[in-house]
Structure formats: C-alpha cells, structure tokens
Write an enzyme that holds these catalytic residues in place. Sequence first.
Site, PDB file in Angstrom:
ATOM      1  CG  ASP A 354      -1.717   1.239   1.437  1.00 40.98           C
ATOM      2  OD1 ASP A 354      -2.600   1.520   0.385  1.00 40.98           O
ATOM      3  OD2 ASP A 354      -1.632   1.857   2.415  1.00 40.98           O
ATOM      4  CG  ASP A 554      -1.495   2.386   6.770  1.00 42.58           C
ATOM      5  OD1 ASP A 554      -1.996   2.178   5.815  1.00 42.58           O
ATOM      6  OD2 ASP A 554      -1.170   3.368   7.014  1.00 42.58           O
ATOM      7  CG  ASP A 558      -4.541  -1.056   3.015  1.00 42.82           C
ATOM      8  OD1 ASP A 558      -4.680  -0.932   1.580  1.00 42.82           O
ATOM      9  OD2 ASP A 558      -3.935  -0.379   3.804  1.00 42.82           O
TER      10      ASP A 558
END
Length: 666
Positions: A354, A554, A558
């Site tokens: 990410d 995080d 996600d």
Amino acid sequence: MEIKNSRDTLGSRENYLGVLRRDCILSLIFCVPLIVIALFFRAIPYANYYMWALATPVVLFFGRQFFIVAWKHALRFSANADTLVALSTGTAYMVSIFNTLLPSFWTDRGMQPHVYFGVSAIVVAFVLLGRYLEERAKSNTAIAIQKLIGLQPQVVTVVRSGQAVVIPVRQIEVGDEVMVKPGERIPADGKIVRGSSFINESMISGEPLPVEKGEGKKVYAGTVNEANTFYYIVSATGKNTLLGNVVGMIQDAERGKRTVQKMADKVSRIFIVVIGFVAIFTFLMWFWLSAEDGFMQGLLSSIMVLIMACPCALGLAAPTAIMAGIDRGAAHGILIKGSEALENADKLTAVVLDKTGTITEGVSRVVRIKWIAHPTPELKGILYGIESYSEHPLSQAVKVYLNDDYRIKPEMKVSSLSGRGLVGETDSANYYVGTMKLLEEQNVAFTEEESDWIHNETGNGNTVVLFVSQSSLLAIISIADKVKPTSIEAIARMKGSGMSLYMLTGDSKRSGDLTARQVGIPVDHVNAGALPAAKASFVSELKDSGEVVAMTGDGINDCGALAMADVSIAMGQGSDIAMEVAQVTIASSDLNLLCKTIDLSKLTNKTIRQNLFWAFIFNVIGIPVAAGALYPAYGVLLNPVMAGVVIALSSAGVVVNSLLLRFREI
C-alpha cells in the site's frame, strides 16, 4: 438492514480458545511435578501412583480431543496426526497402568516393569500448546470483523413525510433520504441530493485528506462527515455496501484459505500405518522364532515399538521452533501471530505494498514554503491563527511547520469558505488560506515565476495551499506525504532477492507513479484509485497466476487484501483493525523489518527441518532397535529405561536447537 455476522460462531470460537488455553496451562502445570518425580524421585514409595494421578487428567481430560478425533478417523479407516498422538500416548499410559497394578506379570518372568506416564503427559501438553498458538492467531480475524461492523452507527436520521426521524440503522431501506450531520458516520451507501461537505474516506481510499462531495457524488457507509450537514438517497445497505463487501471479503478469505499443515502432519498417515505394521510384525517374528519366551518378548518389543513411535520430538519440532521464531521477531519489533506467516514468508515471490502509511509516512507535512511577502512574525501569526481554526490535515501540517513560536496572532474572526479554504477577518484586513479558487475570487494575480513554482510542486504530486490578502499573494505552501527513507532501501533489497514489487493506492495514478519512481517500483506495477474490493481482487489474481503473495498495508481499506494474501503485514502506526487481520505487525512501520521477517521465516523453517530430521532419525533408528533388530547379530535388546532416556534426549535436542534460534542473527 445491518451488516450481520454470526455471533454464535464468534462466541463458540472464543469459548473453544478459552477451553484450549485452560487445558494447555493446566496440563503444563501437572507435567512439572510429574517430570520431577520421573527423573529424580522414581524410587520413593508409591512413585508410580503419584505419576499416575498426575498424568491421568492430562491424558484423559486435557488430551481427550486427540482420542476423539482418532476414533472418528478410525471409523472411516483413516488416520491423521491426532491418531499418532492418541496411539503412542494411549499405549504408554495403558502399559504404565498395567505395570503399576500388575508388576508381577513381568517380574515373575524375569523382566522389569517400567512406566511411561511422563512421556504420555508431556506429549499431550506440548501438542496442546502448539494448537493453542495456532487457534489464537485465527481468532484475530473474527475480532477484526466485529470491529468493522462497529463502524456502522447504531441510529440514523431519515426524512419521512418532511420530518426528520431517528431510527435504528437496521431499519434503513434503499431509497430513504438520510440526513448526516458534521462528525457523524455515514450509515449506508448512496448519492448526495442536497448540500455538500468534506468526507473522510481514509478507511476506503487510505488517503488522509478529506474529499469534497457535492450533489450527485457517492458517499459510503462507515466514512465520516467532517464539515457540513447534507442529505443523500440510500442506494445500498448492509452487506451490499462497500463496508459490507470488506467484511464479506475477509470472511470469504478466512473460509477459503487452506489450513497450513506442518511438515510432520504430511507424513502422519503413512507413518501410522508403518508403525502398526512394524509392531505386528515384531510380535509375530518373536513368537515364531523364539521358542522359550517368544510371546512375552514379542509383546514387550511390540509395546516398545509403539512407545518409541511416540511423537514427542516430532510434536515439539515445529511448535518450539515457531515459538522461538516469534520471540526472536518480537525482539526486533516484528510481532507475529501464529505459525502461518513464518511458514510462508520464505516462499514469497511477490510483495504488494500500500502507498499511504506503508511506503510513505501517511502524514501530510510542509515540504517547502515560498514567501512572496516578507515573512514577518505578524504574518506568520495570522497564518497560524487561521489554520488553528481547522482540524484538516493540511491545516495541521502548516501549524506543525510554523511551530509554537508563531502563536503571536492578532484578534480575528475565522470562518470556513466551503470547498475553497478559510478566511480570517482582522480590524485592518481579511486574509485567506486555501485553494487556487481563492485567487480567482479575490482577483489576485501572480507572476510567471510563481506560476512555474506552483506547477512544479503539483507536478511532483504535492498539494499547494495559498496564503493571500485581499489584494496580493503572500505565500505558497507545498504539502506532501513524504516517502520513508527506509522504504527505498527495503524495496531495493526485496527486488535484489528476485521478488516482484507492486503498489496499490487509492490515490491518483499520477501520484502513485511519482511515488513508484522514487522507490524503484515499475509504473506498470502500480494500481491507482483502488477501492478495497479492487485491492483484494488484485491480490487474488496474483495468487491465481501462481505467485506466493505478501500484502502490506495499514488501513481498513487494506483489510480485504490482507486477508486474501499468503502473508499479511500491517504497519504498527496504522488501523487496529488492519493489525487484527494481519498475521504480522511491524511495530516501527519500517519496511526493512519486512525483509527481516522473510529472513526470520527462512531461519525458522530451516530449524523446523533440522528438528524434523532429528525426530525422524530417532524413529528410524530407535524403532528397529526396539523391535529387536540387533538381537540376532549382537544379542542386544533395547532396555525400557534406556528407551525413556533416548526419548527424553531426542525431545531435549529438538528444544535446544529451537532455543538457539533466539540467538541467531537475522
């Protein structure tokens, strides 16, 4: 309609985990005095009865699940690792009882009776410990789902017959007109029909900046209204919302993910058949070939074969190495839940990262400021005072940059200009902080140099904020989410190891490509504007193509991708829900620790293989000796006392080798 989850299933899992924890702790407590008596006080009066009393609850109560599962498999003419545990511990326990109650059966025939209560109990205790560690890791997914469901508000304000009515969120229906006030969470997906506001959609996109939404724009359940009251028409509720889809993806990934079996489990079916055959063959050979004491020696030797097959070292091989690996990781700030991540991380072929909060810091910071006017303390105080009015991430970035030294601000009235910024009214003049629209509204001109400076900053993916007076441009502020210096180093290390690197981001393609170029990820490996479902699908597609995939993120957005990945890693400064879903949490959010996690996985799996080799060598050598293979040539039979010593030494060797992992460099 609300997002639903089986509370009975979650409750039963929590109950099972609690029972398993209790059985594990109590069995280890009973084993301590049992082993002390077996090693040092075997000669005291009634020692066998004391050991019997201590072993009975461990084997028959705490270890009952092994016998139940073994029996069910036996009814289907199959076997698994539980069968091996039940066979060896059950044999050791029953033989020990027989030898305690009827020692004369052996002494009358010139043989010494021995008991193996300690062996039977310690195997049960350690296998329970390994099982508890695995189940505890699985329970985190259920907790994460409950937290996601908790993002829904409990009540919602709907407009019916022209009146605002507060109802429970489960009664909301498609087509309802909903009113959302500042600070409230949006209860369902829909489109705005009246009003506008700034919506914090970080749980969906991962981006920290609130998004301006007006009439006709979509809003999503679980996101937060940060500015003005607006009205929207509901288009999806419950499991059909974007938030509901995230919950569904996590549940599907949990159900669909194969159970990771330890290397020992893969050979259990074959091993149990071989042991049974060897035991029967041993008895028959002694019965046929020894005329005098063939029956008794065959019986004793076949019992010794079953006891020597005790999977004590085998059962300890993986759990002890994994526990040592988890402990070693914790010392480096790598928090690992269960065995799956350690088993899979050294097989990785692709790593998906990410952007915001993983590769970048996840915090907006002022990277540079261009003062057009002379930066007097008074001007800085005015700028600080205006930004103090807002909790917007961009305002926070400016305040941090100016620091406490510039809290010298005149009396002013600050108000919001919807979609454009803020205005501060003093006795002498008005000052504005905001977007390019402010220049247009105030008819403020800027030079070619200033225009180039702005164009260059936006071209680098930075956000530009303007500080203007009623007649002139005072300052241009460039704000960005910086790439962590450690991210560049870590990505280079992973690429050097032959892994493919990918980036997922809810941000724009331009911003994603700029970050990718900074850290060395190919721009064709960037998936920008990705919503949670797209992130999970991307990971699933990589797995379908044969890749072993790690996902690092995080945020709540996600979670679906984290649940889908072979190895999931959460940044320690991110969402607690992401940390619940992930198998690994990197406490310092330093991607170099992901590289260390992979190295630790390789070291742990190497230790497991060494332990299994030692355990199987013990069985390969010990079982034929127990059967009497050395007797025809050398007249040597395995002494039962020596058998117990060999079992203990084999288990001790496995434990020591695992403990050495705690001192090895990663």
